[in-house]
Design an enzyme around this catalytic site. Sequence first.
Site, PDB file in Angstrom:
ATOM      1  CG  LEU A  55     -10.134  11.713  -2.135  1.00 17.80           C
ATOM      2  CD1 LEU A  55     -10.155  12.479  -3.462  1.00 17.80           C
ATOM      3  CD2 LEU A  55     -11.543  11.511  -1.613  1.00 17.80           C
ATOM      4  CG  ASP A  56     -10.662   4.480  -1.130  1.00 15.45           C
ATOM      5  OD1 ASP A  56     -10.030   4.655  -0.064  1.00 15.45           O
ATOM      6  OD2 ASP A  56     -11.805   3.982  -1.173  1.00 15.45           O
ATOM      7  NE  ARG A  57      -3.360   2.103  -6.063  1.00 17.33           N
ATOM      8  CZ  ARG A  57      -2.052   2.075  -6.368  1.00 17.33           C
ATOM      9  NH1 ARG A  57      -1.641   2.490  -7.542  1.00 17.33           N
ATOM     10  NH2 ARG A  57      -1.179   1.603  -5.495  1.00 17.33           N
TER      11      ARG A  57
END
Length: 223
Positions: A55-57
Amino acid sequence: MIQDQVLFIDGEAIVIDKPAGLPVDRPRDGSLSLENHLGNLTFGFQRWPTPVHRLDRDTSGCLLLARNPKAHARFQQAFEAGQVTKRYLAVIDGIPDAPSGMIDLPLVKVSSAERGWRMTGRPDGKSARTRWRMLASRDGRAFIAFYPETGRTHQIRVHSAEGLGFPITGDPVYGVANGRTMMLHAAQLTVPRPGKPDVHAEAPTPDAFRALGFAGGSGDDGD
């Protein structure tokens, strides 16, 4: 504490509700990432769990960890075969004309000295498809459920910005951050397992969504 964010656990899998702002991979500057917390997610096992996907930051929500290498390989195969069901919630900076639809927009990675790398839609890119449904709207924004059928980098973010024509609220790359948390949340994850119950988890809607007046989104809204 990260162990308080566990949504699902058995002998093969752990699903956590990853906080926004926590990167899955270790950043180049050596700042904290999920890796720093894995030792607190063993729950009696000697082996640390390992993330199966990313998942993106700035994206919160359901993140699958495997508790042994064989499970990790099986889960990865399920992702690659398109057998995993994912449901995301987002607030976007605009209101679509239609109540639902399918975004079929191939994606390619581009880069420039001024802006760094990013993804964009282009006919010669890798196939990327996302179903979507509008759940609510208010104050010039819409609350959207996204159902990605492929798993490209930044897929939902680009499909929102270029496919729907409205970026996700707070997106620092494809929209305008304005100091706001990016309003993208991995709300639901289901991974099938032959001969065993599915790995299934739902992450509660973050307070940041409620602050904008969007508090629902639990359960499956269909097509």
